[in-house]
Scaffold this motif. Structure first.
Motif, PDB file in Angstrom:
ATOM      1  N   LEU A  38       0.857  -1.184   0.000  1.00  0.00           N
ATOM      2  CA  LEU A  38       0.000   0.000   0.000  1.00  0.00           C
ATOM      3  C   LEU A  38       0.894   1.235   0.000  1.00  0.00           C
ATOM      4  N   ALA A  39       0.812   2.032  -1.056  1.00  0.00           N
ATOM      5  CA  ALA A  39       1.622   3.244  -1.188  1.00  0.00           C
ATOM      6  C   ALA A  39       0.724   4.471  -1.053  1.00  0.00           C
ATOM      7  N   LEU A  40       0.948   5.238   0.004  1.00  0.00           N
ATOM      8  CA  LEU A  40       0.150   6.429   0.273  1.00  0.00           C
ATOM      9  C   LEU A  40       1.025   7.674   0.445  1.00  0.00           C
ATOM     10  N   GLY A  41       2.226   7.656  -0.091  1.00  0.00           N
ATOM     11  CA  GLY A  41       3.147   8.781   0.054  1.00  0.00           C
ATOM     12  C   GLY A  41       2.623  10.065  -0.569  1.00  0.00           C
ATOM     13  N   GLY A  42       2.965  11.192   0.054  1.00  0.00           N
ATOM     14  CA  GLY A  42       2.632  12.503  -0.487  1.00  0.00           C
ATOM     15  C   GLY A  42       1.158  12.832  -0.470  1.00  0.00           C
ATOM     16  N   ASN A  43       0.448  12.432   0.585  1.00  0.00           N
ATOM     17  CA  ASN A  43      -0.989  12.666   0.654  1.00  0.00           C
ATOM     18  C   ASN A  43      -1.425  13.576   1.794  1.00  0.00           C
ATOM     19  N   ARG A  44      -0.481  14.115   2.538  1.00  0.00           N
ATOM     20  CA  ARG A  44      -0.778  15.027   3.645  1.00  0.00           C
ATOM     21  C   ARG A  44      -1.760  14.408   4.642  1.00  0.00           C
ATOM     22  N   ILE A  45      -1.544  13.137   4.928  1.00  0.00           N
ATOM     23  CA  ILE A  45      -2.426  12.390   5.817  1.00  0.00           C
ATOM     24  C   ILE A  45      -2.303  12.855   7.264  1.00  0.00           C
ATOM     25  N   GLY A  46      -1.109  13.220   7.688  1.00  0.00           N
ATOM     26  CA  GLY A  46      -0.889  13.740   9.032  1.00  0.00           C
ATOM     27  C   GLY A  46      -1.094  12.707  10.123  1.00  0.00           C
ATOM     28  N   ASP A  47      -0.997  13.162  11.371  1.00  0.00           N
ATOM     29  CA  ASP A  47      -1.127  12.274  12.524  1.00  0.00           C
ATOM     30  C   ASP A  47      -2.535  11.709  12.650  1.00  0.00           C
ATOM     31  N   GLU A  48      -3.530  12.504  12.358  1.00  0.00           N
ATOM     32  CA  GLU A  48      -4.923  12.047  12.467  1.00  0.00           C
ATOM     33  C   GLU A  48      -5.178  10.890  11.501  1.00  0.00           C
ATOM     34  N   GLY A  49      -4.767  11.037  10.262  1.00  0.00           N
ATOM     35  CA  GLY A  49      -4.946   9.973   9.276  1.00  0.00           C
ATOM     36  C   GLY A  49      -4.116   8.745   9.596  1.00  0.00           C
TER      37      GLY A  49
END
Length: 100
Positions: A38-49
Motif C-alpha cells: 500500500l503506497a500512500l506517500g505525499g498525501n498530507r495524511i498527518g497524525d490524524e490519518g
C-alpha cells in the motif's frame, strides 16, 4: 475498492487524500485480503490519518509494505503505525522524509 478481493498492490501516492480520505480508505482496507503493498506517500495524511489507518492495519494480514512517506506524520503517529504493523506481516513501513 472493498470488492477487490484479489488486489495486491495499491498506489494512491500524491493524491492529497488527507485524513478524511484516509478514513474512507480505512473503511474498506480490511476487505482487501490479498493486499501486500500500500503506497500512500505525499498525501498530507498527518497524525490524524495515521491514527485512523493504524487502527485497521491488523486486519490487513497480507500487507508487507506500507509507504507513508511525505505525509506530515510526527513522532507519535509514526510510532502508532509501526506498532499497528506488528499485527500483520508488515515487513517495511516507509516513514522517512517527513516534513515537520
Amino acid at each position: 475498492l472493498g470488492g477487490c478481493k484479489a488486489l495486491a498492490h495499491l498506489d494512491l501516492g500524491g493524491n492529497q487524500i488527507r485524513a478524511k480520505g484516509a478514513g474512507s480508505l480505512a473503511g474498506v482496507l480490511g476487505e482487501c485480503k490479498a493486499l501486500t503493498h500500500l503506497a500512500l506517500g505525499g498525501n498530507r495524511i498527518g497524525d490524524e490519518g495515521a491514527e485512523i489507518l493504524a487502527g485497521v492495519l491488523a486486519e490487513c494480514k497480507a500487507l508487507a509494505k506500507l509507504d507513508m512517506r511525505k505525509n506530515r506524520i510526527r513522532k507519535e503517529g509514526k510510532k502508532r503505525l509501526r506498532t499497528a504493523g506488528r499485527g500483520c506481516q508488515l515487513l517495511e513501513v516507509l516513514l522517512r522524509d517527513q516534513p515537520a
